[in-house]
Design a protein around this motif. Sequence first.
Motif, PDB file in Angstrom:
ATOM      1  N   GLU A 216      -6.996  -8.538  -0.698  1.00 34.79           N
ATOM      2  CA  GLU A 216      -7.943  -8.410  -1.804  1.00 34.79           C
ATOM      3  C   GLU A 216      -7.173  -8.277  -3.114  1.00 34.79           C
ATOM      4  OE1 GLU A 216     -10.276  -4.979  -1.018  1.00 34.79           O
ATOM      5  OE2 GLU A 216      -8.653  -3.563  -1.388  1.00 34.79           O
ATOM      6  N   PRO A 217      -7.833  -8.604  -4.229  1.00 38.70           N
ATOM      7  CA  PRO A 217      -7.162  -8.484  -5.525  1.00 38.70           C
ATOM      8  C   PRO A 217      -6.683  -7.062  -5.774  1.00 38.70           C
ATOM      9  CG  PRO A 217      -9.210  -9.718  -5.744  1.00 38.70           C
ATOM     10  CD  PRO A 217      -9.199  -9.152  -4.365  1.00 38.70           C
ATOM     11  N   GLY A 218      -5.488  -6.944  -6.341  1.00 35.94           N
ATOM     12  CA  GLY A 218      -4.934  -5.645  -6.688  1.00 35.94           C
ATOM     13  C   GLY A 218      -3.939  -5.096  -5.693  1.00 35.94           C
ATOM     14  N   MET A 219      -4.012  -5.520  -4.451  1.00 36.76           N
ATOM     15  CA  MET A 219      -3.054  -5.024  -3.475  1.00 36.76           C
ATOM     16  C   MET A 219      -1.730  -5.783  -3.618  1.00 36.76           C
ATOM     17  SD  MET A 219      -4.442  -6.623   0.170  1.00 36.76           S
ATOM     18  CE  MET A 219      -3.732  -5.246   1.069  1.00 36.76           C
ATOM     19  N   THR A 220      -0.645  -5.129  -3.243  1.00 36.19           N
ATOM     20  CA  THR A 220       0.655  -5.785  -3.285  1.00 36.19           C
ATOM     21  C   THR A 220       0.895  -6.526  -1.975  1.00 36.19           C
ATOM     22  OG1 THR A 220       1.902  -3.929  -2.357  1.00 36.19           O
ATOM     23  CG2 THR A 220       1.553  -3.942  -4.765  1.00 36.19           C
ATOM     24  N   THR A 221       1.802  -7.495  -2.036  1.00 31.10           N
ATOM     25  CA  THR A 221       2.139  -8.210  -0.814  1.00 31.10           C
ATOM     26  C   THR A 221       2.816  -7.276   0.193  1.00 31.10           C
ATOM     27  OG1 THR A 221       4.182  -9.007  -1.861  1.00 31.10           O
ATOM     28  CG2 THR A 221       2.262 -10.460  -1.918  1.00 31.10           C
TER      29      THR A 221
ATOM     30  N   GLU B 227       1.929  -4.118   0.675  1.00 31.13           N
ATOM     31  CA  GLU B 227       0.823  -3.419   1.326  1.00 31.13           C
ATOM     32  C   GLU B 227       0.175  -4.296   2.393  1.00 31.13           C
ATOM     33  OE1 GLU B 227      -0.585  -0.503  -2.369  1.00 31.13           O
ATOM     34  OE2 GLU B 227      -1.388  -2.535  -2.187  1.00 31.13           O
ATOM     35  N   LEU B 228       0.044  -5.567   2.093  1.00 31.18           N
ATOM     36  CA  LEU B 228      -0.513  -6.498   3.067  1.00 31.18           C
ATOM     37  C   LEU B 228       0.414  -6.632   4.276  1.00 31.18           C
ATOM     38  CD1 LEU B 228      -2.760  -8.501   3.786  1.00 31.18           C
ATOM     39  CD2 LEU B 228      -1.519 -10.240   2.457  1.00 31.18           C
ATOM     40  N   ASP B 229       1.701  -6.700   4.016  1.00 26.66           N
ATOM     41  CA  ASP B 229       2.680  -6.796   5.096  1.00 26.66           C
ATOM     42  C   ASP B 229       2.659  -5.559   5.984  1.00 26.66           C
ATOM     43  OD1 ASP B 229       5.033  -8.234   6.292  1.00 26.66           O
ATOM     44  OD2 ASP B 229       6.101  -6.437   5.622  1.00 26.66           O
ATOM     45  N   GLU B 230       2.416  -4.398   5.382  1.00 28.57           N
ATOM     46  CA  GLU B 230       2.361  -3.157   6.162  1.00 28.57           C
ATOM     47  C   GLU B 230       1.228  -3.193   7.188  1.00 28.57           C
ATOM     48  OE1 GLU B 230       4.068  -0.061   6.436  1.00 28.57           O
ATOM     49  OE2 GLU B 230       5.589  -1.469   5.721  1.00 28.57           O
TER      50      GLU B 230
ATOM     51  N   PRO C 129      13.678  -9.741   5.268  1.00 27.34           N
ATOM     52  CA  PRO C 129      13.316  -8.438   4.675  1.00 27.34           C
ATOM     53  C   PRO C 129      11.811  -8.204   4.591  1.00 27.34           C
ATOM     54  CG  PRO C 129      13.989  -9.954   2.954  1.00 27.34           C
ATOM     55  CD  PRO C 129      14.209 -10.682   4.252  1.00 27.34           C
ATOM     56  N   GLY C 130      11.123  -8.370   5.693  1.00 29.98           N
ATOM     57  CA  GLY C 130       9.693  -8.140   5.770  1.00 29.98           C
ATOM     58  C   GLY C 130       9.260  -8.377   7.198  1.00 29.98           C
ATOM     59  N   THR C 131       8.065  -7.936   7.542  1.00 30.68           N
ATOM     60  CA  THR C 131       7.546  -8.177   8.888  1.00 30.68           C
ATOM     61  C   THR C 131       6.932  -9.558   8.999  1.00 30.68           C
ATOM     62  OG1 THR C 131       7.098  -5.809   9.171  1.00 30.68           O
ATOM     63  CG2 THR C 131       5.952  -7.322  10.643  1.00 30.68           C
ATOM     64  N   THR C 132       6.187  -9.940   7.968  1.00 29.50           N
ATOM     65  CA  THR C 132       5.566 -11.263   7.900  1.00 29.50           C
ATOM     66  C   THR C 132       6.034 -11.952   6.622  1.00 29.50           C
ATOM     67  OG1 THR C 132       3.604 -10.493   6.681  1.00 29.50           O
ATOM     68  CG2 THR C 132       3.539 -10.366   9.096  1.00 29.50           C
ATOM     69  N   CYS C 133       5.808 -13.248   6.553  1.00 31.20           N
ATOM     70  CA  CYS C 133       6.101 -14.002   5.328  1.00 31.20           C
ATOM     71  C   CYS C 133       4.804 -14.141   4.536  1.00 31.20           C
ATOM     72  CB  CYS C 133       6.658 -15.380   5.662  1.00 31.20           C
ATOM     73  SG  CYS C 133       8.199 -15.364   6.599  1.00 31.20           S
ATOM     74  N   ILE C 134       4.828 -13.719   3.262  1.00 30.63           N
ATOM     75  CA  ILE C 134       3.648 -13.793   2.404  1.00 30.63           C
ATOM     76  C   ILE C 134       4.040 -14.516   1.122  1.00 30.63           C
ATOM     77  CG2 ILE C 134       1.855 -12.494   1.207  1.00 30.63           C
ATOM     78  CD1 ILE C 134       2.304 -10.226   3.223  1.00 30.63           C
ATOM     79  N   SER C 135       3.436 -15.683   0.908  1.00 28.84           N
ATOM     80  CA  SER C 135       3.818 -16.548  -0.201  1.00 28.84           C
ATOM     81  C   SER C 135       2.616 -16.772  -1.104  1.00 28.84           C
ATOM     82  CB  SER C 135       4.334 -17.889   0.337  1.00 28.84           C
ATOM     83  OG  SER C 135       5.316 -17.672   1.346  1.00 28.84           O
TER      84      SER C 135
ATOM     85  N   GLY D   6       7.971 -16.286   1.661  1.00 25.85           N
ATOM     86  CA  GLY D   6       7.903 -15.302   0.585  1.00 25.85           C
ATOM     87  C   GLY D   6       8.151 -13.900   1.110  1.00 25.85           C
ATOM     88  N   ILE D   7       8.952 -13.121   0.379  1.00 29.76           N
ATOM     89  CA  ILE D   7       9.302 -11.759   0.779  1.00 29.76           C
ATOM     90  C   ILE D   7       8.222 -10.794   0.291  1.00 29.76           C
ATOM     91  CG2 ILE D   7      10.994  -9.912   0.546  1.00 29.76           C
ATOM     92  CD1 ILE D   7      13.099 -12.066  -0.030  1.00 29.76           C
ATOM     93  N   PRO D   8       7.615 -10.004   1.174  1.00 35.74           N
ATOM     94  CA  PRO D   8       6.646  -8.999   0.724  1.00 35.74           C
ATOM     95  C   PRO D   8       7.299  -8.005  -0.241  1.00 35.74           C
ATOM     96  CG  PRO D   8       6.540  -9.294   3.103  1.00 35.74           C
ATOM     97  CD  PRO D   8       7.756 -10.020   2.639  1.00 35.74           C
ATOM     98  N   GLY D   9       6.573  -7.682  -1.307  1.00 33.85           N
ATOM     99  CA  GLY D   9       7.146  -6.781  -2.302  1.00 33.85           C
ATOM    100  C   GLY D   9       6.090  -6.232  -3.231  1.00 33.85           C
ATOM    101  N   ASP D  10       6.444  -6.090  -4.509  1.00 40.80           N
ATOM    102  CA  ASP D  10       5.577  -5.447  -5.495  1.00 40.80           C
ATOM    103  C   ASP D  10       4.616  -6.404  -6.189  1.00 40.80           C
ATOM    104  OD1 ASP D  10       6.762  -2.979  -4.983  1.00 40.80           O
ATOM    105  OD2 ASP D  10       8.372  -3.348  -6.434  1.00 40.80           O
ATOM    106  N   ARG D  11       4.673  -7.679  -5.864  1.00 39.10           N
ATOM    107  CA  ARG D  11       3.768  -8.628  -6.501  1.00 39.10           C
ATOM    108  C   ARG D  11       2.318  -8.293  -6.143  1.00 39.10           C
ATOM    109  NH1 ARG D  11       4.443 -15.166  -6.943  1.00 39.10           N
ATOM    110  NH2 ARG D  11       2.491 -15.575  -8.048  1.00 39.10           N
TER     111      ARG D  11
END
Length: 249
Positions: free
Chosen positions: A31-36, A38-41, A63-69, A77-82
């Motif tokens: 959802e809008p506002g969450m970081t990648t 948080e989604l990876d968690e 450096p992540g559990t899943t790839c989020i691009s 894509g590396i999950p992070g603060d985006r």
Amino acid sequence: MTITQQDDLDGMQEIGRIVANTLQAMTKAVEPGMTTRELDEIGRALLERDGALSAPQSTYAFPGTTCISVNEEIAHGIPGDRRIAVGDLVNIDVSASKNGYFADTGATCRIGPQRPALDRLCRDGKRAMQIGIAQVGAGKPLAGIGRAIGRFASDRGYTLIRNLASHGVGRALHEYPEEIATWPANGDKRRISKGLVLTVEPFLSLGGLWATEGKDGWTLYSEPAAPVVQYEHTVVATDRGALVLTLPG
């Protein structure tokens, strides 16, 4: 991997359900506002709950559990603060192993209202995957996957990313056949053997042709820059066609 016994099929179906359920939960939660991150968690917690190991982490020290691009990021894509925003295209790729069996799945999510062209791109990206899966079966030409997807893409004015291929999977994340073109590759004379486990994962685009690596050493971007979507299933070839292993349940 080539499945020759029921135990192997059972193991692949179990990990297939796990990654499919994880992907489904992540796509529902985004959802809008969450970081990648948080989604990876969410993905990490679900895989751990089901006793599965992240394949990119265990295989490549990703450096992540899943790839989020997101948007211009088309893969790895590396999950992070985006922070995810309305209008984003978010690709989630979930691959994991359990008891020595690996499965791989992915999908692109639309966040909020999209331009009609991007709505069509998402619908047709999923359709391109389905068209590729329809070409899988014992004895069929491996290149038939890319030929069918290529015709579909060309007829609708799309391009395909031509250096991100499908691949064998099962006992490792990437194994023989290590590159299965999801674009026309007429020089490939290989045939699909009964029981072969592979992914079908075309990258459909509004102009992109190649994936180029970013400065972080992981994230891939479209060249030339253009929207890209990807949908992916792990399947096994049978005498009656493809059996999809990565279905939620």
